[in-house]
Design an enzyme around this catalytic site. Structure first.
Site, PDB file in Angstrom:
ATOM      1  N   LYS A  10      12.821  29.322 -17.662  1.00 39.47           N
ATOM      2  CA  LYS A  10      11.872  29.212 -16.486  1.00 39.47           C
ATOM      3  C   LYS A  10      12.187  30.044 -15.370  1.00 39.47           C
ATOM      4  O   LYS A  10      13.168  30.524 -15.108  1.00 39.47           O
ATOM      5  CB  LYS A  10      11.767  27.821 -16.191  1.00 39.47           C
ATOM      6  CG  LYS A  10      10.994  26.814 -17.331  1.00 39.47           C
ATOM      7  CD  LYS A  10      10.977  25.458 -16.873  1.00 39.47           C
ATOM      8  CE  LYS A  10      10.489  24.519 -17.677  1.00 39.47           C
ATOM      9  NZ  LYS A  10      10.191  23.119 -17.568  1.00 39.47           N
ATOM     10  N   TYR A  50       0.688  23.843 -21.338  1.00 35.03           N
ATOM     11  CA  TYR A  50       0.968  22.365 -20.742  1.00 35.03           C
ATOM     12  C   TYR A  50      -0.302  21.470 -20.695  1.00 35.03           C
ATOM     13  O   TYR A  50      -0.328  20.672 -19.978  1.00 35.03           O
ATOM     14  CB  TYR A  50       1.441  22.476 -19.282  1.00 35.03           C
ATOM     15  CG  TYR A  50       2.848  23.087 -19.223  1.00 35.03           C
ATOM     16  CD1 TYR A  50       3.846  22.085 -19.893  1.00 35.03           C
ATOM     17  CD2 TYR A  50       3.373  24.263 -18.504  1.00 35.03           C
ATOM     18  CE1 TYR A  50       5.100  22.512 -19.944  1.00 35.03           C
ATOM     19  CE2 TYR A  50       4.608  24.459 -18.389  1.00 35.03           C
ATOM     20  CZ  TYR A  50       5.702  23.754 -19.113  1.00 35.03           C
ATOM     21  OH  TYR A  50       6.886  23.858 -19.334  1.00 35.03           O
ATOM     22  N   THR A  92      15.503  15.829 -18.571  1.00 32.17           N
ATOM     23  CA  THR A  92      14.395  16.689 -17.925  1.00 32.17           C
ATOM     24  C   THR A  92      14.796  16.771 -16.575  1.00 32.17           C
ATOM     25  O   THR A  92      14.631  17.800 -15.736  1.00 32.17           O
ATOM     26  CB  THR A  92      12.951  15.902 -17.997  1.00 32.17           C
ATOM     27  OG1 THR A  92      12.491  15.941 -19.548  1.00 32.17           O
ATOM     28  CG2 THR A  92      11.955  16.565 -17.261  1.00 32.17           C
ATOM     29  N   ASN A 113      13.527  23.225 -13.675  1.00 28.18           N
ATOM     30  CA  ASN A 113      14.533  22.534 -14.292  1.00 28.18           C
ATOM     31  C   ASN A 113      14.914  23.595 -15.546  1.00 28.18           C
ATOM     32  O   ASN A 113      15.450  23.244 -16.457  1.00 28.18           O
ATOM     33  CB  ASN A 113      14.216  21.267 -14.969  1.00 28.18           C
ATOM     34  CG  ASN A 113      12.829  21.341 -16.051  1.00 28.18           C
ATOM     35  OD1 ASN A 113      12.325  22.423 -16.317  1.00 28.18           O
ATOM     36  ND2 ASN A 113      12.721  20.298 -16.591  1.00 28.18           N
ATOM     37  N   HIS A 116      12.496  24.935 -21.153  1.00 31.11           N
ATOM     38  CA  HIS A 116      11.622  24.141 -21.784  1.00 31.11           C
ATOM     39  C   HIS A 116      12.115  23.986 -23.211  1.00 31.11           C
ATOM     40  O   HIS A 116      12.490  25.405 -23.648  1.00 31.11           O
ATOM     41  CB  HIS A 116      10.245  24.536 -21.743  1.00 31.11           C
ATOM     42  CG  HIS A 116       9.051  23.999 -22.786  1.00 31.11           C
ATOM     43  ND1 HIS A 116       8.567  22.541 -22.558  1.00 31.11           N
ATOM     44  CD2 HIS A 116       8.997  24.214 -23.975  1.00 31.11           C
ATOM     45  CE1 HIS A 116       8.013  22.275 -23.815  1.00 31.11           C
ATOM     46  NE2 HIS A 116       8.262  23.430 -24.578  1.00 31.11           N
ATOM     47  N   GLU A 127       3.578  25.693 -30.566  1.00 31.61           N
ATOM     48  CA  GLU A 127       3.945  26.290 -29.290  1.00 31.61           C
ATOM     49  C   GLU A 127       4.629  27.900 -29.638  1.00 31.61           C
ATOM     50  O   GLU A 127       4.274  28.932 -28.921  1.00 31.61           O
ATOM     51  CB  GLU A 127       5.150  25.628 -28.710  1.00 31.61           C
ATOM     52  CG  GLU A 127       4.638  24.351 -27.788  1.00 31.61           C
ATOM     53  CD  GLU A 127       5.862  23.502 -27.256  1.00 31.61           C
ATOM     54  OE1 GLU A 127       5.640  22.410 -26.631  1.00 31.61           O
ATOM     55  OE2 GLU A 127       7.192  23.967 -27.321  1.00 31.61           O
TER      56      GLU A 127
HETATM   57  P1  CMP Z   1       8.984  20.653 -19.620  1.00 30.89           P
HETATM   58  O1  CMP Z   1       9.814  20.358 -20.730  1.00 30.89           O
HETATM   59  O2  CMP Z   1       8.571  22.286 -19.608  1.00 30.89           O
HETATM   60  O3  CMP Z   1       7.467  20.010 -19.995  1.00 30.89           O
HETATM   61  C1  CMP Z   1       6.668  19.314 -18.739  1.00 30.89           C
HETATM   62  C2  CMP Z   1       7.371  19.716 -17.465  1.00 30.89           C
HETATM   63  O4  CMP Z   1       6.968  19.125 -16.488  1.00 30.89           O
HETATM   64  C3  CMP Z   1       8.850  19.378 -17.562  1.00 30.89           C
HETATM   65  O5  CMP Z   1       9.589  20.223 -18.357  1.00 30.89           O
HETATM   66  C4  CMP Z   1       9.241  19.351 -15.950  1.00 30.89           C
HETATM   67  O6  CMP Z   1       9.774  20.566 -15.531  1.00 30.89           O
HETATM   68  C5  CMP Z   1       7.657  19.088 -15.460  1.00 30.89           C
HETATM   69  N1  CMP Z   1       7.866  17.821 -14.778  1.00 30.89           N
HETATM   70  C6  CMP Z   1       8.022  16.545 -15.449  1.00 30.89           C
HETATM   71  N2  CMP Z   1       7.935  15.689 -14.429  1.00 30.89           N
HETATM   72  C7  CMP Z   1       7.871  16.245 -13.195  1.00 30.89           C
HETATM   73  C8  CMP Z   1       7.470  16.017 -11.800  1.00 30.89           C
HETATM   74  N3  CMP Z   1       7.720  14.833 -11.506  1.00 30.89           N
HETATM   75  N4  CMP Z   1       7.342  17.234 -10.892  1.00 30.89           N
HETATM   76  C9  CMP Z   1       7.063  18.368 -11.333  1.00 30.89           C
HETATM   77  N5  CMP Z   1       7.257  18.609 -12.316  1.00 30.89           N
HETATM   78  C10 CMP Z   1       7.596  17.670 -13.347  1.00 30.89           C
END
Ligand code: CMP
Length: 139
Positions: A10, A50, A92, A113, A116, A127
């Site tokens: 990311k 998403y 996560t 984070n 993904h 995906e």
């Molecule tokens: P990802 O695995 O990319 O899939 C969905 C993403 O939403 C997740 O990783 C997080 O990076 C993001 N996400 C989940 N919870 C939150 C949150 N509370 N605020 C912002 N982003 C979020």
């Protein structure tokens, strides 16, 4: 069983020049990077990717973040690649991620984070198909 999963490095990680360090953790875990491309994700691509989260309060923020800088999209291959990569990524929320995981090592917050990974084999197929054609994946 050998399978494939989809990964994204990311913007928070690409901006800090961590692509190689993330890839080292992936490869050290025994996963093979069988396709990889650095892209600027469009708003439409991020919204589609998403889509399952579109009712969540963080959806707008998530799309904005994912289009804020380049990402690296990848296909990873190995034994139980979907579950293995989820283990390698860590929780996560980086505060809950285990030692040695990518998110524990590099992630900044639950939003920023670093990576993904697909949550199931079915979603991995969906995906992967959004970013790669079969001939671009060389196992
Ligand atoms: P990802 O695995 O990319 O899939 C969905 C993403 O939403 C997740 O990783 C997080 O990076 C993001 N996400 C989940 N919870 C939150 C949150 N509370 N605020 C912002 N982003 C979020």
């Amino acid at each position: 069983m050998t399978e494939r999963t989809f990964s994204i490095i990311k913007p928070d990680a690409t901006k800090r020049n961590l692509t190689g360090k993330v890839n080292a953790v992936i490869e050290d875990a025994g996963l093979r990077i069988v396709a990889q491309r650095r892209i600027q994700m469009s708003q439409a691509q991020a919204e589609k990717f998403y889509e399952v989260h579109k009712e969540r309060p963080f959806f707008g923020e998530l799309v904005e973040f994912m289009t804020s800088a380049p990402v690296v999209v990848q296909v990873l291959e190995g034994d139980n690649a979907v579950a293995k990569y989820r283990e390698v990524m860590g929780a996560t929320n980086p505060e809950q991620a285990a030692e040695g995981t990518i998110r524990k090592l590099f992630a900044l917050s639950v939003g920023e984070n670093s990576v993904h990974g697909s949550d199931s084999q079915d979603n991995a197929k969906i995906e992967i198909a959004q970013f790669f054609t079969d001939d671009q994946i060389v196992g």
